[in-house]
Design an enzyme around this catalytic site. Structure first.
Site, mmCIF file in Angstrom:
data_model
loop_
_atom_site.group_PDB
_atom_site.id
_atom_site.type_symbol
_atom_site.label_atom_id
_atom_site.label_comp_id
_atom_site.label_asym_id
_atom_site.label_seq_id
_atom_site.Cartn_x
_atom_site.Cartn_y
_atom_site.Cartn_z
ATOM 1 N N VAL A 183 0.874 -1.174 0.000
ATOM 2 C CA VAL A 183 0.000 0.000 0.000
ATOM 3 C C VAL A 183 0.909 1.220 0.000
ATOM 4 O O VAL A 183 1.862 1.291 0.793
ATOM 5 C CB VAL A 183 -0.938 0.010 1.232
ATOM 6 C CG1 VAL A 183 -1.772 1.278 1.270
ATOM 7 C CG2 VAL A 183 -1.819 -1.230 1.242
ATOM 8 N N TYR A 221 0.312 -7.215 10.840
ATOM 9 C CA TYR A 221 -0.064 -8.610 10.594
ATOM 10 C C TYR A 221 -0.497 -9.298 11.884
ATOM 11 O O TYR A 221 -1.444 -10.083 11.887
ATOM 12 C CB TYR A 221 1.077 -9.376 9.925
ATOM 13 C CG TYR A 221 1.367 -8.880 8.525
ATOM 14 C CD1 TYR A 221 0.364 -8.849 7.557
ATOM 15 C CD2 TYR A 221 2.624 -8.431 8.170
ATOM 16 C CE1 TYR A 221 0.613 -8.381 6.279
ATOM 17 C CE2 TYR A 221 2.885 -7.966 6.889
ATOM 18 C CZ TYR A 221 1.881 -7.946 5.950
ATOM 19 O OH TYR A 221 2.128 -7.481 4.689
#
Length: 179
Positions: free
Chosen positions: A104, A147
Site C-alpha cells: 500500500v 499482521y
C-alpha cells in the site's frame, strides 16, 4: 443532566476517501509492476526487480495463470495491491493462498487499505474452501505489528529456505545426470 454531543466533521477537512478492492485485470500490469518496484525499494532491494509487464501479462492472464492479484483504490486511484497464488497443504489436504506481495502506498496506509486487501484475500480463501493464508515478512518490517493485529501468527519454528541462481542450476543439473 446528561447532554448528548454530536460530532461533525469540521468543514475544513475533506471527506474520508472511499476504499475499493477489485480483482486486477490485464490492463493493471503496469500498475502492478510499479507497486512491485515501490515495494522492492522499501525492502532495500530496488535493483533486484527483474519482472516486466509482459511477465505479469503472461503469468496472470495467459493460458495457465499462476497468480491472481487484487487492486486497492482510493477514490478510484490505485494505491495498493495483493498478489497471491495457490499453494497446497499435505497436512490439511487442501489448498491455501500464499500472499507473495502486499503493498500500500505510504499516503494511503492510514485508511485501512491493507486490512481491506487482506480481508479480500481471506474472503477468497474461505469461499474456495481453503484453510489458510500464508505470507512472509522481513524481520525488520514495521508491518509485522499490523499482521499480528489482523490475526496472522509468526511461525517461529519454520525457517524459510530458498534455492536460486547457480545453486538452482547445479542441483537441476544433478537431476539431468540421473535421467
Amino acid at each position: 443532566m446528561v447532554r448528548s454531543l454530536s460530532f461533525c466533521q469540521p468543514e475544513n477537512l475533506p471527506p474520508m476517501p472511499t476504499v475499493t478492492i477489485r480483482p486486477a485485470v490485464e490492463a493493471d500490469c503496469a500498475t502492478i509492476l510499479r507497486f512491485v518496484r515501490e515495494l522492492a525499494e522499501f525492502e532495500r532491494e530496488a535493483d533486484a526487480v527483474k519482472a516486466t509487464e509482459e511477465d505479469f501479462r503472461r503469468d496472470g492472464w495467459g493460458e495457465q495463470p499462476v497468480f491472481e492479484a487484487l487492486i486497492a483504490e482510493l477514490d478510484g486511484a490505485p494505491v495498493g495491491f495483493a498478489l497471491t497464488f495457490r499453494n497446497f497443504s499435505t497436512w490439511e489436504g487442501r489448498p491455501g493462498l500464499y500472499v507473495e506481495d502486499l503493498y500500500v502506498t505510504p499516503d494511503a496506509r492510514r485508511y485501512g487499505v491493507g486490512r481491506k486487501l487482506l480481508a479480500a484475500v481471506a474472503q477468497r480463501a474461505v469461499e474456495r474452501g481453503y484453510r489458510r493464508v500464508d505470507l512472509s515478512v522481513l524481520d525488520w518490517n514495521p508491518a509485522r505489528g499490523f499482521y499480528d493485529r489482523v490475526g496472522f501468527r509468526q511461525m517461529k519454528e519454520w525457517l524459510p529456505y530458498r534455492l536460486t541462481g547457480d545453486a538452482l542450476s547445479a542441483l537441476a543439473a544433478e537431476g539431468d545426470a540421473e535421467a
